[in-house]
Design a protein around this motif. Structure first.
Motif, PDB file in Angstrom:
ATOM      1  N   PRO A 460      13.539-114.037  58.030  1.00 26.57           N
ATOM      2  CA  PRO A 460      14.576-115.088  57.982  1.00 26.57           C
ATOM      3  C   PRO A 460      15.894-114.661  57.375  1.00 26.57           C
ATOM      4  N   LEU A 461      15.930-113.604  56.565  1.00 19.51           N
ATOM      5  CA  LEU A 461      17.220-113.135  56.055  1.00 19.51           C
ATOM      6  C   LEU A 461      18.133-112.660  57.188  1.00 19.51           C
ATOM      7  N   VAL A 462      17.530-112.323  58.325  1.00 17.50           N
ATOM      8  CA  VAL A 462      18.314-111.853  59.471  1.00 17.50           C
ATOM      9  C   VAL A 462      18.363-112.890  60.581  1.00 17.50           C
ATOM     10  N   THR A 463      17.303-113.674  60.723  1.00 22.47           N
ATOM     11  CA  THR A 463      17.178-114.515  61.913  1.00 22.47           C
ATOM     12  C   THR A 463      17.484-115.988  61.691  1.00 22.47           C
ATOM     13  N   MET A 464      17.714-116.419  60.458  1.00 24.49           N
ATOM     14  CA  MET A 464      17.994-117.834  60.217  1.00 24.49           C
ATOM     15  C   MET A 464      19.402-118.036  59.666  1.00 24.49           C
ATOM     16  N   THR A 465      19.908-119.242  59.867  1.00 28.19           N
ATOM     17  CA  THR A 465      21.269-119.587  59.458  1.00 28.19           C
ATOM     18  C   THR A 465      21.450-119.489  57.950  1.00 28.19           C
ATOM     19  N   ALA A 712      26.028-110.127  69.551  1.00 28.38           N
ATOM     20  CA  ALA A 712      24.579-109.899  69.526  1.00 28.38           C
ATOM     21  C   ALA A 712      23.999-110.468  68.240  1.00 28.38           C
ATOM     22  N   HIS A 713      22.695-110.752  68.257  1.00 22.97           N
ATOM     23  CA  HIS A 713      22.070-111.291  67.051  1.00 22.97           C
ATOM     24  C   HIS A 713      20.899-110.404  66.624  1.00 22.97           C
ATOM     25  N   GLY A 714      20.385-110.670  65.442  1.00 24.98           N
ATOM     26  CA  GLY A 714      19.178-110.007  64.960  1.00 24.98           C
ATOM     27  C   GLY A 714      19.395-108.632  64.370  1.00 24.98           C
ATOM     28  N   TRP A 715      20.632-108.303  63.958  1.00 28.68           N
ATOM     29  CA  TRP A 715      20.909-106.929  63.550  1.00 28.68           C
ATOM     30  C   TRP A 715      20.693-106.676  62.059  1.00 28.68           C
ATOM     31  N   TRP A 716      19.957-105.587  61.809  1.00 27.07           N
ATOM     32  CA  TRP A 716      19.825-104.981  60.484  1.00 27.07           C
ATOM     33  C   TRP A 716      19.618-103.496  60.713  1.00 27.07           C
ATOM     34  N   PHE A 717      19.616-102.705  59.652  1.00 24.23           N
ATOM     35  CA  PHE A 717      19.618-101.251  59.802  1.00 24.23           C
ATOM     36  C   PHE A 717      18.484-100.636  58.978  1.00 24.23           C
ATOM     37  N   PRO A 718      17.278-100.557  59.566  1.00 24.20           N
ATOM     38  CA  PRO A 718      16.116-100.035  58.835  1.00 24.20           C
ATOM     39  C   PRO A 718      16.290 -98.604  58.339  1.00 24.20           C
ATOM     40  N   GLU A 719      17.238 -97.870  58.943  1.00 21.09           N
ATOM     41  CA  GLU A 719      17.431 -96.469  58.560  1.00 21.09           C
ATOM     42  C   GLU A 719      18.226 -96.305  57.272  1.00 21.09           C
ATOM     43  N   THR A 720      18.798 -97.385  56.731  1.00 18.72           N
ATOM     44  CA  THR A 720      19.579 -97.288  55.501  1.00 18.72           C
ATOM     45  C   THR A 720      18.760 -97.800  54.315  1.00 18.72           C
ATOM     46  N   PRO A 721      19.058 -97.330  53.099  1.00 15.40           N
ATOM     47  CA  PRO A 721      18.253 -97.712  51.922  1.00 15.40           C
ATOM     48  C   PRO A 721      18.175 -99.222  51.685  1.00 15.40           C
ATOM     49  N   ASP A 722      19.291 -99.937  51.869  1.00 21.83           N
ATOM     50  CA  ASP A 722      19.274-101.384  51.611  1.00 21.83           C
ATOM     51  C   ASP A 722      19.096-102.195  52.889  1.00 21.83           C
ATOM     52  N   TYR A 723      18.853-101.506  54.004  1.00 22.49           N
ATOM     53  CA  TYR A 723      18.620-102.117  55.310  1.00 22.49           C
ATOM     54  C   TYR A 723      19.864-102.797  55.884  1.00 22.49           C
ATOM     55  N   LYS A 727      25.517-106.590  56.788  1.00 19.21           N
ATOM     56  CA  LYS A 727      26.654-105.914  57.436  1.00 19.21           C
ATOM     57  C   LYS A 727      26.990-106.501  58.801  1.00 19.21           C
ATOM     58  N   SER A 728      25.989-106.653  59.678  1.00 17.09           N
ATOM     59  CA  SER A 728      26.248-107.077  61.061  1.00 17.09           C
ATOM     60  C   SER A 728      25.394-108.270  61.464  1.00 17.09           C
ATOM     61  N   ASN A 729      24.941-108.996  60.472  1.00 16.24           N
ATOM     62  CA  ASN A 729      24.067-110.143  60.701  1.00 16.24           C
ATOM     63  C   ASN A 729      24.898-111.354  61.103  1.00 16.24           C
ATOM     64  N   ILE A 730      24.848-111.720  62.383  1.00 20.05           N
ATOM     65  CA  ILE A 730      25.717-112.782  62.885  1.00 20.05           C
ATOM     66  C   ILE A 730      25.426-114.118  62.219  1.00 20.05           C
ATOM     67  N   ASN A 731      24.225-114.300  61.699  1.00 16.20           N
ATOM     68  CA  ASN A 731      23.893-115.571  61.044  1.00 16.20           C
ATOM     69  C   ASN A 731      24.629-115.766  59.721  1.00 16.20           C
ATOM     70  N   MET A 732      25.246-114.698  59.214  1.00 12.26           N
ATOM     71  CA  MET A 732      26.074-114.831  58.015  1.00 12.26           C
ATOM     72  C   MET A 732      27.288-115.724  58.278  1.00 12.26           C
ATOM     73  N   LEU A 733      27.648-115.883  59.541  1.00  4.54           N
ATOM     74  CA  LEU A 733      28.877-116.597  59.888  1.00  4.54           C
ATOM     75  C   LEU A 733      28.684-118.101  60.059  1.00  4.54           C
ATOM     76  N   PHE A 734      27.436-118.564  59.974  1.00  6.74           N
ATOM     77  CA  PHE A 734      27.166-119.977  60.215  1.00  6.74           C
ATOM     78  C   PHE A 734      26.749-120.684  58.933  1.00  6.74           C
ATOM     79  N   THR A 735      27.188-121.894  58.779  1.00  4.40           N
ATOM     80  CA  THR A 735      26.740-122.732  57.673  1.00  4.40           C
ATOM     81  C   THR A 735      25.765-123.767  58.204  1.00  4.40           C
ATOM     82  N   ALA A 736      24.774-124.071  57.398  1.00  2.00           N
ATOM     83  CA  ALA A 736      23.726-125.007  57.823  1.00  2.00           C
ATOM     84  C   ALA A 736      24.145-126.434  57.500  1.00  2.00           C
ATOM     85  N   ASP A 737      25.088-126.967  58.275  1.00  2.00           N
ATOM     86  CA  ASP A 737      25.586-128.312  57.965  1.00  2.00           C
ATOM     87  C   ASP A 737      26.032-129.085  59.202  1.00  2.00           C
TER      88      ASP A 737
END
Length: 765
Positions: A460-465, A712-723, A727-737
Motif C-alpha cells: 500500500p505504500l506504493v499502490t494506495m492514495t 504510469a503507476h506502481g513504481w518503486w525501485f527494489p534495486e536501491t537501498p531505500d527502494y 521518487k516516482s510513486n504517482i499516488n504521492m500526488l493524490f489526496t484522499a479527500d
C-alpha cells in the motif's frame, strides 16, 4: 546423458488472466513456461509476465523463511524465525485482542483480487472483525455494483469472444481498457481479444490515450479523463432519441424505461461535448454504430472505477447494453454459466464462501468506516448488552445453514441493501472497509485505532492514495504482519514477515474470474519455506478455535472438497485440466433476471430506497470553483494508472527480463506541452500537484491531448537501498479527500498538475 524432462499442464497467475500453460522442467527444475496451444481459455497465448515466472520463482531476493523485526519500524533489520514461532506469535496477539478489546481491533488488508481473497474474507468474518480492507472501491467494485443493481448478477457481463455460440461480436467497444497491451483482465487475455477485434466489423475505442487498438479502430473517442459518465449518458440520449432501441427487449425485459426517457432528455451530445471534448457528431456516430451493428459488446476497464462518478458511469454503460438488446445474446455481452458439478470458491457466484453470515450482526456497525461505530461501541458496552448479543451470536452460529439458505433466496441487490443498512457505511455501496477511511482512522484514532494489521499480497505504500498518510499509520499500529514474495517498502514496517508461495508452488482449482470453467494449477516447485497464504489462514484460524468455519486441515483438503461433486480428487482433476460448462444464451427468457422485478432495472427502486439516484447521473470530478483555482497554477490534467505488459500493478520491478523492456517510469506528454516547457524526449521531469511532486521520464507523443498527461503507476525501485518508493510513486500526488458518494472510489484519473524539467538548470515553472 539426457536430462530428465517433463511438461506439466497448469494455469498461470502472474496477473488476473488465468491462461492455461505448460510448465517445462529439467531434472525437477522449472526452465520455462509456455502457452498451452490446446487451451480453450487462452489458445496458446502467454504474456511476458507469464514467461518470466521462473525468474520470480528462483529470484535470489525472494523471501524464503519467516522474519521478525529487530530494529525500528522501517529500518529493515530482521532475524530469522521458524513458522511455528511466527504463527504462535500471531495467534497469541489475535487471541489477546479478541478477548480484551474486541475483534474489530484487528484488520486484514490485501490488494487486487487474488486466489486467497475468499479465504481472507472468511477469516475476518469468522474471527469477528468487520475491518476487511481491499481496493474493490477503485477496482471492479463499481462495475460489479452496477451489474447487481441493473441485471442482478455479481458476475458482470463479458464480451462473447470465446465463440461458444459460433460467432463473436460484430461491434466491440473498448471502454477505458487497453487489455491487448497489458496481458489479461477479467479472465480474458490479450490473444483472445485481439482475435475478436480483428474479426469485428466495427471497433470503437474510448480512451484519453491513443492505445494500439485506438490507432487501428473504426472510431476513437479521445475523451477528457474522468468524463466517461457524460459520454455514456449522451449515447443513451442518442439511442433513445433516434429510436435505435431494441423494442422487444425493452418492452418485455426491462422496467423503468419511461423514467429513463424523461431523465436523459437533458443529456444531449452537445451537452456532453463541452465536458468530454468529443464532438457531438462523433458521439452520435458512436451511439448509432453501437446500436445498429449487432451483436455488439462492451469491454470496460478499471478507468471506469477511479472517479467521483464511478458507480453511476458503470450503471449508464449497463443500461446501454440493455436498451440495445445486447445482453446474453450470442456475440453480445454474456452472463457466463458457472460450472455446476464443482463447489465454486469465487465470491462472485458463491457468496457463502466468504462466510459473511459468520460475522456477528452487531459487529457490522463497528467497522471504522461506519458512521455509527462510536455509538455502537457505547451501546454494546451498556449493561446487559454483552450477554444479550452473546446469546444472539450463539443462535446465529447454530442457525448458520438456515441463514445461508435464506440469504441465497434474496436477490443480490436485496442482500447488499441489507448489508448497507447493517454497516451504515459512509459509502453505501463500498463492498469492503473503505481504505482511505481505514488509514485515517489509525492516524486520527477515530473512531478507534486497530491494534493489529495483516497485509497480504499488497504494497500500500506504493499502490494506495496518500502514501505518507499510510506510512504514518503503519508506524502507529501495534502489530503488523506482511505476507509477500519480497521485502517491499511496506514490509519494512512489519513486525512479522511471512514468505508467500507463488503459483508454481501451489495446488489449486482456478475459478475466480472465468466462471464458465475451472482449471488446474499444479505445484511443481518448493523454494525454501514459502507457504500458500490459504494454508496459513487455515492453520491460524484453527488455532484460534474457528474450526467450524474452517473444517479443513489444510488448503489441499478444501480443494478436494471442491471436486467431490464431480467425483474427482485433485490428482485426477489435474489430469483432466479443465471442466467447463456449456454456455446457454437468452437465459432471461426462462428465468428472468435476478433483480427484485425479475427484469433489467433501468430505474432501480432499491437504489431509491438507499437514497442513491435510481437512474444514472453525471458528476464532475471537481467543482467548477476548484477548476478555476487549480488551472491557474496547474494547467494540465493528469490521468494515472497506465499499465504495462511487463508489470502487474507494483509487481515485477525486480525481474530482469521485464524491467529490461520497461526500465523507467514513463510520463506521456504532448509535443506542444513539452516544447513550451523546454522538455525533450527522455528527460526526467517533475509532475506536481498541490499534494506533492514526483519524478518520471518524459515520453513526447501525440497519443495524448496537449492539456493532458498520462503517468504510469506502481513504481518503486527494489534495486536501491531505500527502494525509492517516494521518487516516482504517482499516488504521492493524490489526496484522499474526493470520493464517489455511492461507492467511495477516488479521483485518480483526473487531477490538475504541472510538469517541468528535473534536469540541472532547467525551467522550474
Amino acid at each position: 546423458m539426457n536430462k530428465m524432462k517433463e511438461i506439466v499442464p497448469s494455469t498461470c497467475r502472474m496477473c488476473h488472466g488465468g491462461c492455461q500453460v505448460n510448465v517445462h522442467l529439467e531434472e525437477g527444475r522449472v526452465v520455462k513456461v509456455t502457452g498451452n496451444p490446446e487451451s480453450v481459455v487462452s489458445k496458446g497465448y502467454l504474456c511476458p509476465k507469464g514467461a518470466a515466472s521462473p525468474e520470480l520463482l528462483y529470484h535470489p531476493d525472494r523471501l524464503t523463511h519467516p522474519l521478525r523485526r529487530i530494529g525500528a519500524r522501517g529500518e529493515n533489520k530482521w532475524e530469522r524465525i521458524s513458522w511455528e514461532e511466527a504463527i504462535q506469535e500471531i495467534v497469541e496477539k489475535l487471541a489477546h485482542i479478541k478477548q480484551t478489546v474486541g475483534p474489530q481491533y484487528f484488520a486484514l488488508l490485501h490488494g487486487t483480487t487474488r486466489p486467497y481473497v475468499d479465504m481472507a474474507s472468511r477469516f475476518c468474518n469468522a474471527y469477528g472483525t468487520p475491518n476487511y480492507v481491499n481496493v474493490a472501491h477503485n477496482c471492479m467494485g463499481p462495475r460489479t455494483m452496477a451489474s447487481v443493481f441493473t441485471i442482478g448478477s455479481m458476475v458482470a457481463p463479458v464480451p462473447d469472444v470465446y465463440e461458444p455460440g459460433g460467432i463473436t461480436p460484430k461491434c466491440i467497444v473498448l471502454w477505458g481498457s487497453n487489455v491487448t497491451e497489458i496481458g489479461s483482465a477479467q479472465g480474458m487475455n490479450a490473444g483472445i481479444m485481439k482475435r475478436a477485434l480483428i474479426a469485428a466489423e466495427k471497433v470503437i475505442v474510448i480512451d484519453p490515450r491513443r492505445t494500439k487498438e485506438a490507432g487501428r479502430s473504426s472510431q476513437w473517442l479521445q475523451i477528457m479523463p474522468g468524463s466517461d459518465g457524460a459520454l455514456a449518458l449522451a449515447m443513451i440520449h442518442v439511442i433513445i432519441a433516434e429510436d435505435l432501441i431494441d423494442h422487444e427487449f425493452v418492452r418485455d425485459y426491462t422496467v423503468g424505461y419511461s423514467e429513463l426517457l424523461a431523465h436523459v432528455g437533458e443529456y444531449s451530445p452537445e451537452w456532453a461535448e463541452k465536458i468530454t471534448g468529443v464532438s457531438a457528431e462523433q458521439i452520435r456516430l458512436a451511439a448509432r454504430t453501437y446500436a445498429s451493428v449487432r451483436p455488439a459488446a462492451i469491454y470496460w476497464g478499471s478507468a471506469i472505477d477511479a472517479s467521483k462518478c464511478s458507480f453511476q458511469t458503470a450503471r449508464a454503460i449497463m443500461i446501454l447494453r440493455a436498451i440495445t438488446g445486447n445482453i446474453d445474446v450470442p456475440g453480445g455481452d454474456i452472463i457466463p454459466v458457472p460450472v455446476t458439478n464443482v463447489k465454486l470458491k469465487s465470491q462472485f457466484v458463491n457468496s457463502e464462501i466468504t462466510g459473511k453470515l459468520l460475522l456477528p450482526i452487531q459487529n457490522h456497525r463497528l467497522a471504522v468506516d461506519s458512521i455509527a461505530a462510536k455509538k455502537q461501541s457505547e451501546f454494546l458496552s451498556g449493561k446487559g448488552m454483552a450477554s444479550t448479543f452473546k446469546f444472539l451470536n450463539v443462535l446465529q452460529k447454530k442457525a448458520y445453514p438456515l441463514l445461508t439458505k435464506l440469504s441465497a433466496k434474496k436477490t443480490p441487490a436485496a442482500q447488499l441493501k441489507t448489508l448497507s443498512k447493517l454497516r451504515t457505511s459512509k459509502y453505501p455501496l463500498c463492498p469492503v472497509t473503505h481504505p482511505p477511511t481505514f488509514w485515517k482512522s489509525i492516524t486520527a484514532n477515530d473512531p478507534y485505532r486497530v491494534q493489529a494489521l495483516w497485509i497480504m499480497g499488497s504494497n500500500p505504500l506504493v499502490t494506495m492514495t496518500d502514501p505518507l498518510e499510510t506510512e504514518k499509520a503503519l508506524k502507529l499500529v501495534d502489530f503488523v504482519v506482511v505476507s509477500d514474495f519480497f521485502l517491499t517498502p511496506t514490509a519494512h514496517y512489519a513486525d512479522i514477515v511471512l514468505p508467500a508461495s507463488m503459483w508454481l508452488e501451489q495446488d489449486d482449482v482456478v475459478n475466480t474470474f472465468e466462471q464458465w470453467c475451472v482449471t488446474n494449477r499444479k505445484k511443481v516447485a518448493q523454494i525454501g519455506e514459502t507457504r500458500d497464504d490459504r494454508d496459513v489462514l487455515i492453520e491460524i484460524a484453527r488455532k484460534l478455535k474457528l474450526e467450524k468455519a474452517f473444517p479443513w486441515e489444510n488448503y489441499r483438503a478444501f480443494v478436494d472438497e471442491m471436486l467431490e461433486p464431480a467425483n474427482l480428487d485433485f490428482d485426477s482433476f489435474s489430469n483432466k485440466q479443465i471442466i467447463q460448462e456449456k454456455m446457454r444464451y437468452l437465459k432471461y427468457r426462462e428465468q428472468g433476471f435476478n433483480t427484485p422485478s425479475k427484469k433489467v432495472e433501468l430505474f432501480s427502486t432499491t437504489l431509491l430506497d438507499m437514497n442513491i439516484s435510481p437512474v444514472p447521473v453525471y458528476r464532475a470530478a471537481v467543482s467548477s470553483g476548484a477548476v478555476v483555482q487549480s488551472r491557474d497554477k496547474y494547467p494540465l490534467l493528469l490521468t494515472s494508472g497506465a499499465k504495462s505488459m511487463m508489470f502487474f500493478h507494483s509487481e515485477g520491478r525486480q525481474i530482469k527480463s521485464l524491467r529490461k523492456n520497461n526500465p523507467d517510469p514513463i510520463l506521456e506528454i504532448n509535443h506542444s506541452a513539452a516544447a513550451s516547457r523546454g522538455i525533450n524526449d527522455g528527460d526526467w521531469v517533475y509532475i506536481e500537484t498541490p499534494a506533492c511532486r514526483v519524478k518520471m521520464k518524459a515520453r513526447i507523443t501525440d497519443a495524448v491531448l496537449p492539456e493532458v498527461v498520462s503517468a504510469a503507476h506502481g513504481w518503486w525501485f527494489p534495486e536501491t537501498p531505500d527502494y525509492g518508493w517516494q521518487k516516482s510513486n504517482i499516488n504521492m500526488l493524490f489526496t484522499a479527500d474526493n470520493f464517489d458518494p455511492d461507492v467511495g472510489s477516488e479521483c485518480l484519473r483526473s487531477v490538475f498538475c504541472e510538469v517541468y524539467s528535473a534536469m540541472p538548470g532547467a525551467w522550474e515553472g
